[in-house]
Design a protein around this motif. Structure first.
Motif, PDB file in Angstrom:
ATOM      1  N   GLU A  15      -2.046  -5.614   4.298  1.00 51.33           N
ATOM      2  CA  GLU A  15      -1.194  -4.511   3.850  1.00 51.33           C
ATOM      3  C   GLU A  15      -1.418  -4.196   2.374  1.00 51.33           C
ATOM      4  OE1 GLU A  15       0.937  -2.401   5.755  1.00 51.33           O
ATOM      5  OE2 GLU A  15      -0.412  -3.342   7.198  1.00 51.33           O
ATOM      6  N   ILE A  16      -1.589  -5.211   1.564  1.00 51.24           N
ATOM      7  CA  ILE A  16      -1.874  -4.989   0.139  1.00 51.24           C
ATOM      8  C   ILE A  16      -3.220  -4.285  -0.012  1.00 51.24           C
ATOM      9  CG2 ILE A  16      -2.347  -6.121  -2.078  1.00 51.24           C
ATOM     10  CD1 ILE A  16       0.643  -6.217  -1.294  1.00 51.24           C
ATOM     11  N   ALA A  17      -4.202  -4.710   0.760  1.00 55.01           N
ATOM     12  CA  ALA A  17      -5.545  -4.117   0.675  1.00 55.01           C
ATOM     13  C   ALA A  17      -5.543  -2.632   1.039  1.00 55.01           C
ATOM     14  CB  ALA A  17      -6.508  -4.876   1.588  1.00 55.01           C
ATOM     15  N   LYS A  18      -4.606  -2.194   1.849  1.00 54.54           N
ATOM     16  CA  LYS A  18      -4.527  -0.786   2.275  1.00 54.54           C
ATOM     17  C   LYS A  18      -4.001   0.141   1.170  1.00 54.54           C
ATOM     18  CE  LYS A  18      -3.462  -1.622   7.125  1.00 54.54           C
ATOM     19  NZ  LYS A  18      -2.395  -1.465   8.140  1.00 54.54           N
ATOM     20  N   ARG A  19      -3.342  -0.407   0.200  1.00 51.36           N
ATOM     21  CA  ARG A  19      -2.726   0.419  -0.833  1.00 51.36           C
ATOM     22  C   ARG A  19      -3.795   1.104  -1.674  1.00 51.36           C
ATOM     23  NH1 ARG A  19       0.231  -0.233   2.636  1.00 51.36           N
ATOM     24  NH2 ARG A  19       2.272  -1.213   2.563  1.00 51.36           N
ATOM     25  N   SER A  20      -3.490   2.343  -2.045  1.00 51.26           N
ATOM     26  CA  SER A  20      -4.458   3.114  -2.830  1.00 51.26           C
ATOM     27  C   SER A  20      -3.750   3.867  -3.949  1.00 51.26           C
ATOM     28  CB  SER A  20      -5.208   4.092  -1.917  1.00 51.26           C
ATOM     29  OG  SER A  20      -4.292   4.990  -1.334  1.00 51.26           O
ATOM     30  N   GLY A  21      -4.533   4.538  -4.758  1.00 51.07           N
ATOM     31  CA  GLY A  21      -3.994   5.298  -5.875  1.00 51.07           C
ATOM     32  C   GLY A  21      -3.526   4.397  -7.005  1.00 51.07           C
ATOM     33  N   TYR A  59      13.560   1.232  10.532  1.00 46.69           N
ATOM     34  CA  TYR A  59      12.731   0.762   9.414  1.00 46.69           C
ATOM     35  C   TYR A  59      13.440   0.837   8.063  1.00 46.69           C
ATOM     36  CZ  TYR A  59       8.399   0.365  12.179  1.00 46.69           C
ATOM     37  OH  TYR A  59       7.428   0.011  13.079  1.00 46.69           O
ATOM     38  N   ASP A  60      14.156   1.932   7.793  1.00 45.97           N
ATOM     39  CA  ASP A  60      14.802   2.055   6.479  1.00 45.97           C
ATOM     40  C   ASP A  60      15.868   0.985   6.274  1.00 45.97           C
ATOM     41  OD1 ASP A  60      13.225   4.188   5.651  1.00 45.97           O
ATOM     42  OD2 ASP A  60      14.653   5.699   6.342  1.00 45.97           O
ATOM     43  N   SER A  61      16.733   0.798   7.263  1.00 40.68           N
ATOM     44  CA  SER A  61      17.789  -0.209   7.112  1.00 40.68           C
ATOM     45  C   SER A  61      17.199  -1.613   7.111  1.00 40.68           C
ATOM     46  CB  SER A  61      18.854  -0.057   8.198  1.00 40.68           C
ATOM     47  OG  SER A  61      18.309  -0.233   9.482  1.00 40.68           O
ATOM     48  N   LEU A  62      16.167  -1.822   7.900  1.00 40.78           N
ATOM     49  CA  LEU A  62      15.514  -3.137   7.930  1.00 40.78           C
ATOM     50  C   LEU A  62      14.843  -3.438   6.589  1.00 40.78           C
ATOM     51  CD1 LEU A  62      14.777  -5.682   9.397  1.00 40.78           C
ATOM     52  CD2 LEU A  62      12.922  -4.445  10.520  1.00 40.78           C
ATOM     53  N   ALA A  71       6.525   0.898   4.833  1.00 40.37           N
ATOM     54  CA  ALA A  71       5.152   1.185   5.282  1.00 40.37           C
ATOM     55  C   ALA A  71       4.503  -0.035   5.944  1.00 40.37           C
ATOM     56  CB  ALA A  71       4.304   1.652   4.101  1.00 40.37           C
ATOM     57  N   SER A  72       4.936  -1.215   5.580  1.00 34.52           N
ATOM     58  CA  SER A  72       4.350  -2.443   6.127  1.00 34.52           C
ATOM     59  C   SER A  72       5.069  -2.953   7.379  1.00 34.52           C
ATOM     60  CB  SER A  72       4.365  -3.542   5.068  1.00 34.52           C
ATOM     61  OG  SER A  72       3.538  -3.171   3.984  1.00 34.52           O
TER      62      SER A  72
END
Length: 148
Positions: free
Chosen positions: A28-34, A95-98, A135-136
């Motif tokens: 998941e960290i590797a997917k981050r961009s920008g 997802y948001d509450s979790l 996102a993860s």
């Protein structure tokens, strides 16, 4: 039916969950961009370098039971209401509450740490953490799904 906690904390499963959790975190960290992704990757590299990665592994090992406590009520409802759905699909509307539930755990833990580098890094990343955790969550759900 077993609770998620009973499943994940089974001695025959818990080490695999830790290993898979660390793998998912790396992916998941590797997917981050920008620019934001560069910041996250840099912070992760710092945390991962502390004691040769043992600090990260220890942190994840400490967090898993508390994360599972937050996931367990969703799992109980999934067992009742989720017929025909995957765990990931069932969690999607939550997802948001979790993410908020999981961040409440890390927020509390960061207040308890004596490690200034970790606290400083966390404080720097916390404003965007909800978005990143949300996102993860699909990857986390898929990882857990193989155990349930």
């Amino acid at each position: 039916m077993k609770s998620l906690k009973e499943i994940i904390e089974d001695p025959n499963v818990s080490q695999s969950v830790l290993t898979d959790g660390l793998r998912v975190l790396d992916e998941e960290i590797a997917k981050r961009s920008g620019i934001g992704g560069m910041t996250i990757k840099g912070a992760y590299k710092v945390i991962k370098s502390i004691q040769g990665g043992r600090t990260l592994e220890k942190a994840v090992k400490i967090l898993i039971p508390e994360f599972i406590d937050k996931l367990d009520p969703y799992f109980a409802r999934f067992q009742e209401e989720g017929k025909g759905k995957t765990w990931e699909a069932y969690l999607r509307p939550h997802y948001d509450s979790l993410a908020d539930d999981l961040l409440a755990v890390t927020d509390l833990k960061i207040k308890e740490t004596d490690n200034r580098a970790i606290r400083k890094t966390y404080d720097k990343l916390r404003p965007k953490a909800r978005k990143e955790v949300t996102a993860s969550l699909p990857a986390l759900a898929r990882m857990i799904e193989k155990y349930i």
